[in-house]
Design an enzyme around this catalytic site. Structure first.
Site, PDB file in Angstrom:
ATOM      1  N   SER A 166      36.945  52.456 -29.050  1.00 38.49           N
ATOM      2  CA  SER A 166      36.957  53.610 -28.146  1.00 38.49           C
ATOM      3  C   SER A 166      37.016  53.118 -26.714  1.00 38.49           C
ATOM      4  O   SER A 166      36.550  52.024 -26.386  1.00 38.49           O
ATOM      5  CB  SER A 166      35.686  54.441 -28.333  1.00 38.49           C
ATOM      6  OG  SER A 166      35.550  55.413 -27.308  1.00 38.49           O
ATOM      7  N   TYR A 197      26.596  55.308 -28.539  1.00 34.22           N
ATOM      8  CA  TYR A 197      27.981  55.284 -29.020  1.00 34.22           C
ATOM      9  C   TYR A 197      28.787  54.222 -28.272  1.00 34.22           C
ATOM     10  O   TYR A 197      29.530  53.447 -28.887  1.00 34.22           O
ATOM     11  CB  TYR A 197      28.603  56.666 -28.826  1.00 34.22           C
ATOM     12  CG  TYR A 197      29.997  56.832 -29.385  1.00 34.22           C
ATOM     13  CD1 TYR A 197      30.192  57.029 -30.751  1.00 34.22           C
ATOM     14  CD2 TYR A 197      31.112  56.813 -28.556  1.00 34.22           C
ATOM     15  CE1 TYR A 197      31.470  57.206 -31.264  1.00 34.22           C
ATOM     16  CE2 TYR A 197      32.385  56.980 -29.059  1.00 34.22           C
ATOM     17  CZ  TYR A 197      32.564  57.176 -30.422  1.00 34.22           C
ATOM     18  OH  TYR A 197      33.826  57.336 -30.933  1.00 34.22           O
TER      19      TYR A 197
END
Length: 327
Positions: free
Chosen positions: A222, A235
């Site tokens: 990501s 995250y």
């Protein structure tokens, strides 16, 4: 005389700069409205939805069938050419979002597919039917990737059903924001770590003994693993870890002829984010990218085909590919 010449040259230079300044100022004024409301970029084979979207929120883990507008995953203009003919792929989080789009394109390129997913049975069945429409076989494997036993059983089921495992796509993820460090509970942190890191590790460890020379592992990273995100502390940490894991595992598996790469998307219109953000933020999801919109899953999936196919990327391993709609 020389002083006069220099004064004349300086005056002409000043006049030139004034002309340039005036020209640019006129252009700025004429462009004012356009700059104030830039349009979303559409550079694909078809137009994609742009914010604002209907405000919406879902309970975790999220259902693609409830998302409005429906994510675009079928890539109708992508023509298969046998890049993955005869291959077998296991895709975690393959029931929806990026995973579903990857499954469809892999099948279109000739692969059989196994889908690992948590509990979204309706979404998984939709993916199975989409793979079948492409002429591929699709095995559904519901379960929890945080469980070592599940990962072992899932890989064993793939080998039993298809006799091989050539491509592993680690894609399943848990994401939920926390505004401050004190808001990030141990249970929340632990769930993110175990889904996003343990799940990738367990699946890779179980898959590699069954993979032969020329196989590929593709991890979903990501942009948060590169830039960080202040409300996604856990995250971001896991995605940065996935990038490091990708590069380390690539080096570890070179001698076995197994390539390991990662795709690092920016905002993508999938159930992950509408089940993570409040409705008013979902309505503007992706609006802050340079393209002024989120990606659709079918815009991300070709990168996975590229990394999976030895015809496309035989000399590429340990790479992180950001797909973020422009900096």
């Amino acid at each position: 005389m020389d002083d006069i010449r220099r004064d004349d040259e300086a005056a002409e230079e000043v006049a030139k700069q004034h002309r340039i300044q005036a020209q640019v100022n006129r252009a700025d004024e004429e462009r004012g409205d356009e700059e104030a409301e830039p349009k979303a970029m559409q550079a694909g084979a078809r137009a994609y939805p742009v914010p604002p979207f209907p405000p919406q929120h879902q309970a975790k883990p999220g259902d693609e069938t409830l998302l409005e507008p429906a994510p675009m995953y079928d890539a109708p203009y992508w023509r298969g050419s046998g890049k993955l003919e005869g291959k077998v792929a296991l895709i975690t989080g393959g029931d929806s979002g990026i995973g579903r789009a990857v499954a469809v394109l892999f099948a279109r390129e000739g692969a059989d597919i196994a889908i690992a997913y948590l509990s979204e049975h309706e979404d998984a069945e939709e993916t199975r039917l989409a793979v079948a429409d492409e002429g591929g076989r699709c095995l559904l494997l519901p379960g929890d990737v945080t469980s070592e036993d599940y990962c072992r059983d899932a890989v064993a089921a793939v080998i039993e059903a298809f006799g091989a495992l050539d491509i592993l796509v680690n894609n399943a993820a848990f994401q939920y924001h926390a505004s401050g460090l004190d808001d990030l509970t141990t249970e929340h942190f632990d769930t993110t770590m175990k889904t996003n890191l343990y799940g990738y590790f367990f699946m890779a460890r179980e898959a590699v003994p069954h993979m032969e020379h020329g196989a590929a592992i593709i991890n979903t990273g990501s942009i948060t693993g590169i830039d960080g995100s202040e409300e996604l502390l856990d995250y971001s940490m896991t995605k940065g870890g996935i990038h490091a894991f990708t590069r380390a595992l690539a080096g570890n598996l070179v001698s076995k002829g197994i390539r390991v790469n990662a795709v690092a998307p920016g905002p993508v219109w999938t159930p992950l984010n509408p089940s993570e953000r409040p409705p008013e933020e979902v309505a503007q999801f992706g609006a802050k990218t340079k393209m002024k919109r989120p990606a659709q899953p079918e815009e991300i999936a070709p990168a996975y085909v590229f990394f999976a196919s030895p015809q496309c990327s035989s000399y590429i391993t340990g790479e992180i590919l950001p797909i973020i709609g422009g900096y």
